[in-house]
Design a protein around this motif. Structure first.
Motif, PDB file in Angstrom:
ATOM      1  N   LEU A 136       0.814  -1.214   0.000  1.00 57.16           N
ATOM      2  CA  LEU A 136       0.000   0.000   0.000  1.00 57.16           C
ATOM      3  C   LEU A 136       0.849   1.266   0.000  1.00 57.16           C
ATOM      4  CD1 LEU A 136      -2.810  -0.968   2.544  1.00 57.16           C
ATOM      5  CD2 LEU A 136      -3.157  -0.375   0.139  1.00 57.16           C
ATOM      6  N   ASN A 137       1.984   1.230   0.680  1.00 58.89           N
ATOM      7  CA  ASN A 137       2.770   2.444   0.897  1.00 58.89           C
ATOM      8  C   ASN A 137       4.015   2.538   0.030  1.00 58.89           C
ATOM      9  OD1 ASN A 137       1.642   3.971   3.499  1.00 58.89           O
ATOM     10  ND2 ASN A 137       1.416   1.764   3.837  1.00 58.89           N
ATOM     11  N   ALA A 138       4.165   1.646  -0.941  1.00 57.81           N
ATOM     12  CA  ALA A 138       5.372   1.663  -1.775  1.00 57.81           C
ATOM     13  C   ALA A 138       5.553   3.008  -2.462  1.00 57.81           C
ATOM     14  CB  ALA A 138       5.313   0.535  -2.806  1.00 57.81           C
ATOM     15  N   GLY A 139       4.487   3.520  -3.046  1.00 54.75           N
ATOM     16  CA  GLY A 139       4.583   4.813  -3.707  1.00 54.75           C
ATOM     17  C   GLY A 139       4.826   5.957  -2.748  1.00 54.75           C
ATOM     18  N   LEU A 140       4.255   5.870  -1.568  1.00 53.08           N
ATOM     19  CA  LEU A 140       4.427   6.932  -0.570  1.00 53.08           C
ATOM     20  C   LEU A 140       5.843   6.967  -0.005  1.00 53.08           C
ATOM     21  CD1 LEU A 140       1.036   6.414   1.253  1.00 53.08           C
ATOM     22  CD2 LEU A 140       1.722   8.503   0.066  1.00 53.08           C
ATOM     23  N   LEU A 141       6.534   5.833  -0.038  1.00 53.24           N
ATOM     24  CA  LEU A 141       7.890   5.785   0.496  1.00 53.24           C
ATOM     25  C   LEU A 141       8.936   6.265  -0.507  1.00 53.24           C
ATOM     26  CD1 LEU A 141       7.703   2.324   2.311  1.00 53.24           C
ATOM     27  CD2 LEU A 141       7.573   4.591   3.353  1.00 53.24           C
ATOM     28  N   THR A 142       8.582   6.302  -1.794  1.00 54.78           N
ATOM     29  CA  THR A 142       9.586   6.609  -2.816  1.00 54.78           C
ATOM     30  C   THR A 142       9.250   7.846  -3.653  1.00 54.78           C
ATOM     31  OG1 THR A 142       8.470   5.052  -4.312  1.00 54.78           O
ATOM     32  CG2 THR A 142      10.303   4.197  -3.001  1.00 54.78           C
ATOM     33  N   LEU A 143       8.008   7.947  -4.115  1.00 52.88           N
ATOM     34  CA  LEU A 143       7.662   9.008  -5.066  1.00 52.88           C
ATOM     35  C   LEU A 143       7.780  10.424  -4.490  1.00 52.88           C
ATOM     36  CD1 LEU A 143       4.681   7.415  -7.040  1.00 52.88           C
ATOM     37  CD2 LEU A 143       7.105   7.537  -7.647  1.00 52.88           C
ATOM     38  N   LEU A 194      -3.227   3.687  -6.269  1.00 53.15           N
ATOM     39  CA  LEU A 194      -2.585   4.743  -5.488  1.00 53.15           C
ATOM     40  C   LEU A 194      -1.265   5.206  -6.105  1.00 53.15           C
ATOM     41  CD1 LEU A 194      -2.607   6.612  -3.091  1.00 53.15           C
ATOM     42  CD2 LEU A 194      -1.620   4.771  -1.689  1.00 53.15           C
ATOM     43  N   PRO A 195      -0.373   4.293  -6.547  1.00 58.47           N
ATOM     44  CA  PRO A 195       0.842   4.781  -7.210  1.00 58.47           C
ATOM     45  C   PRO A 195       0.542   5.614  -8.448  1.00 58.47           C
ATOM     46  CG  PRO A 195       1.090   2.470  -6.600  1.00 58.47           C
ATOM     47  CD  PRO A 195      -0.348   2.817  -6.369  1.00 58.47           C
ATOM     48  N   LEU A 196      -0.512   5.248  -9.186  1.00 59.01           N
ATOM     49  CA  LEU A 196      -0.888   6.046 -10.350  1.00 59.01           C
ATOM     50  C   LEU A 196      -1.335   7.438  -9.931  1.00 59.01           C
ATOM     51  CD1 LEU A 196      -1.496   6.305 -13.382  1.00 59.01           C
ATOM     52  CD2 LEU A 196      -3.756   5.326 -12.932  1.00 59.01           C
ATOM     53  N   LEU A 198      -0.461   9.027  -7.251  1.00 60.03           N
ATOM     54  CA  LEU A 198       0.702   9.762  -6.761  1.00 60.03           C
ATOM     55  C   LEU A 198       1.651  10.149  -7.895  1.00 60.03           C
ATOM     56  CD1 LEU A 198       1.494   7.682  -3.537  1.00 60.03           C
ATOM     57  CD2 LEU A 198       0.276   9.856  -3.708  1.00 60.03           C
ATOM     58  N   TRP A 199       1.642   9.372  -8.984  1.00 61.16           N
ATOM     59  CA  TRP A 199       2.509   9.715 -10.105  1.00 61.16           C
ATOM     60  C   TRP A 199       2.113  11.055 -10.709  1.00 61.16           C
ATOM     61  CZ3 TRP A 199       7.126   8.357 -11.464  1.00 61.16           C
ATOM     62  CH2 TRP A 199       7.606   8.688 -12.739  1.00 61.16           C
ATOM     63  N   PHE A 200       0.833  11.384 -10.639  1.00 57.00           N
ATOM     64  CA  PHE A 200       0.414  12.681 -11.155  1.00 57.00           C
ATOM     65  C   PHE A 200       0.901  13.811 -10.247  1.00 57.00           C
ATOM     66  CE2 PHE A 200      -2.488   9.928 -13.468  1.00 57.00           C
ATOM     67  CZ  PHE A 200      -2.419  10.479 -14.734  1.00 57.00           C
ATOM     68  N   ALA A 201       1.178  13.514  -8.988  1.00 57.58           N
ATOM     69  CA  ALA A 201       1.843  14.507  -8.143  1.00 57.58           C
ATOM     70  C   ALA A 201       3.270  14.729  -8.623  1.00 57.58           C
ATOM     71  CB  ALA A 201       1.839  14.043  -6.682  1.00 57.58           C
ATOM     72  N   TRP A 440      -9.839   9.807 -11.784  1.00 53.32           N
ATOM     73  CA  TRP A 440     -10.366   8.445 -11.640  1.00 53.32           C
ATOM     74  C   TRP A 440      -9.542   7.640 -10.635  1.00 53.32           C
ATOM     75  CZ3 TRP A 440     -14.318   5.557 -11.725  1.00 53.32           C
ATOM     76  CH2 TRP A 440     -14.194   4.166 -11.718  1.00 53.32           C
ATOM     77  N   ALA A 441      -8.231   7.764 -10.686  1.00 58.18           N
ATOM     78  CA  ALA A 441      -7.391   7.031  -9.734  1.00 58.18           C
ATOM     79  C   ALA A 441      -7.730   7.423  -8.298  1.00 58.18           C
ATOM     80  CB  ALA A 441      -5.913   7.293 -10.029  1.00 58.18           C
ATOM     81  N   TRP A 442      -7.940   8.714  -8.042  1.00 54.22           N
ATOM     82  CA  TRP A 442      -8.290   9.152  -6.689  1.00 54.22           C
ATOM     83  C   TRP A 442      -9.687   8.680  -6.292  1.00 54.22           C
ATOM     84  CZ3 TRP A 442      -5.061  10.169  -3.173  1.00 54.22           C
ATOM     85  CH2 TRP A 442      -3.858  10.814  -3.438  1.00 54.22           C
ATOM     86  N   VAL A 443     -10.601   8.616  -7.237  1.00 54.81           N
ATOM     87  CA  VAL A 443     -11.943   8.094  -6.928  1.00 54.81           C
ATOM     88  C   VAL A 443     -11.847   6.644  -6.463  1.00 54.81           C
ATOM     89  CG1 VAL A 443     -14.152   7.416  -7.952  1.00 54.81           C
ATOM     90  CG2 VAL A 443     -13.207   9.672  -8.420  1.00 54.81           C
TER      91      VAL A 443
END
Length: 455
Positions: A136-143, A194-196, A198-201, A440-443
């Motif tokens: 769940l947190n892979a993107g939050l730890l790196t991106l 979620l990674p998708l 966050l990728w837009f961030a 859509w990803a956030w929805v």
């Protein structure tokens, strides 16, 4: 200055903007090419052509810009070697200082990403035992570290930095506030989307210098493709490093399995997210000649595969099994097709007339559109018969979002091939549609879990 001269200067400005995207050419090279182009235009105008006609003829005489990039790389071979080393390749002392600052910032952010992956262990979490948390947190730890590097490089303002912090904080809430069981479908769709989101961030950080510019959005699409290429190359190199580590240490009776699994792989993968982004930023000229080649190689292959699948589907008359793994497979297939379209769009010469490759792209998009319709029909039938689940609802929405993009893209490519629509319309459509994917990803991440009772 006359109206014709104003229009001509506008054409030169557009030409310069496109040429500067070819990182094999330095600013001095661009100036040299522009001098040559202006000289050709002046000669043609003196011969009796109108300014706009002279410009188009002169550009045509110069040949394709990709060929010019290769020609300059051959004539200045030392520059290509400079592009392949880690310290830059620009003789300008100011640029060298910027390259060193970028390198230090990259190392700091990559180290931060590696530390972030190990930080949860301070709170009793374990990579093997708590796999759901790390998924769940892979993107939050790196991106955030990649976004931070890009925001620093773009000199993002405080308001945009605050927006980025809020964006990632919202992702942290979505990943950790909901009571998602390890075997729940909601956990799976959150891990995928979620990674998708966050990728837009990361994209917002990338376009921090001009967030409203369609060209900068297209640059981010190009960045995404090149980041993926570098990530794959780093992963392949990491695999070789891991194999050598095992082989050499086991040769002297030491097993490095614990170090590799708990330190080398997770920390290396986290750092690679930032390193790949840095490589795209400073070594764009190297991979920029590779990615278009890969696009032109795989576009006909994917077109043939999709057409063969449609023929087999019609001949056999069998429906599509819409189980979770199959839905993920088809969604990935459509995303790859969209990626081929996006990257070829970002790398295409906007002044070039339609050619055979554009017709091939039309066939690819049309085949993908037909498959998308078939998948949507199958999913809708299953939902009507058996009810909905988080997987099916997410797949339905994603295919609907892709359907809109593919349908209008097919129409625009058809117009381009028939010379009834400019290439700029296709490029503008793709860049303007990017926020739809983010929404859509956030929805899916924020709304689906509570709506489906965290199932």
């Amino acid at each position: 200055m006359t109206g014709d001269q104003d229009e001509l200067e506008g054409q030169f400005a557009q030409w310069r903007h496109y040429v500067r995207r070819r990182r094999a050419l330095r600013s001095t090279d661009v100036e040299e090419l522009e001098d040559h182009l202006r000289g050709s235009v002046d000669e043609l105008v003196a011969a009796g052509l109108r300014a706009d006609e002279a410009f188009l003829v002169a550009v045509k005489r110069m040949g394709s810009l990709d060929e010019l990039s290769r020609e300059f790389a051959r004539e200045h071979s030392e520059r290509l070697w400079k592009q392949l080393v880690l310290t830059g390749g620009d003789d300008d002392p100011a640029s060298g200082g910027r390259a060193r600052r970028d390198l230090r910032a990259m190392v700091l952010c990559a180290a931060g990403a590696a530390v972030s992956v190990k930080a949860p262990e301070l709170f009793g979490l374990d990579l093997d035992r708590d796999g759901a948390f790390y998924a769940l947190n892979a993107g939050l730890l790196t991106l955030p570290w990649l976004a931070g590097f890009l925001a620093w490089r773009r000199r993002a303002g405080r308001a945009l930095v605050g927006l980025l912090v809020a964006w990632f904080a919202l992702g942290a809430v979505a990943a950790n506030a909901y009571p998602l069981a390890d075997d729940s479908q909601s956990l799976v769709v959150t891990c995928v989307h979620l990674p998708l989101a966050l990728w837009f961030a990361v994209g917002l950080a990338y376009v921090a210098d001009d967030p409203r510019s369609p060209r900068r959005r297209m640059d981010f699409i190009r960045f995404t493709g090149e980041w993926f290429v570098y990530s794959v190359l780093i992963a392949l190199g990491g695999g070789v490093l891991t194999a050598f580590t095992f082989g050499t240490f086991e040769a002297i009776g030491i097993s490095p399995e614990g170090f590799v699994s708990r330190w080398l792989l997770p920390c290396g993968a986290a750092a690679a997210v930032v390193v790949a982004g840095w490589l795209v930023e400073v070594k764009q000229g190297v991979v920029e000649n590779i990615a278009p080649v890969l696009t032109r190689l795989f576009t006909p292959l994917f077109t043939a595969a999709l057409l063969a699948f449609l023929v087999a589907l019609v001949v056999t008359g069998d429906g599509i099994d819409v189980e979770r793994e199959v839905l993920i497979l088809f969604d990935l297939l459509l995303v790859v097709v969209l990626g081929l379209l996006l990257y070829s769009t970002s790398a295409r010469d906007p002044l070039a007339p339609p050619g055979p490759f554009d017709r091939l792209q039309l066939a690819l998009v049309a085949a993908a559109l037909a498959i998308d319709v078939v998948v949507l029909v199958e999913i809708t039938g299953r939902i009507t018969e058996y009810g909905t689940t988080p997987n099916k609802a997410a797949a339905l929405g994603e295919n609907a979002v892709l359907l809109v993009n593919l349908a209008w893209s097919a129409w625009l490519v058809l117009g381009l091939v028939r010379r009834r629509a400019p290439f700029a319309a296709l490029e503008r459509w793709q860049t303007n549609y990017l926020p739809v994917y983010a929404v859509w990803a956030w929805v899916v991440v924020l709304v689906f879990p509570p709506v489906f009772g965290y199932l």
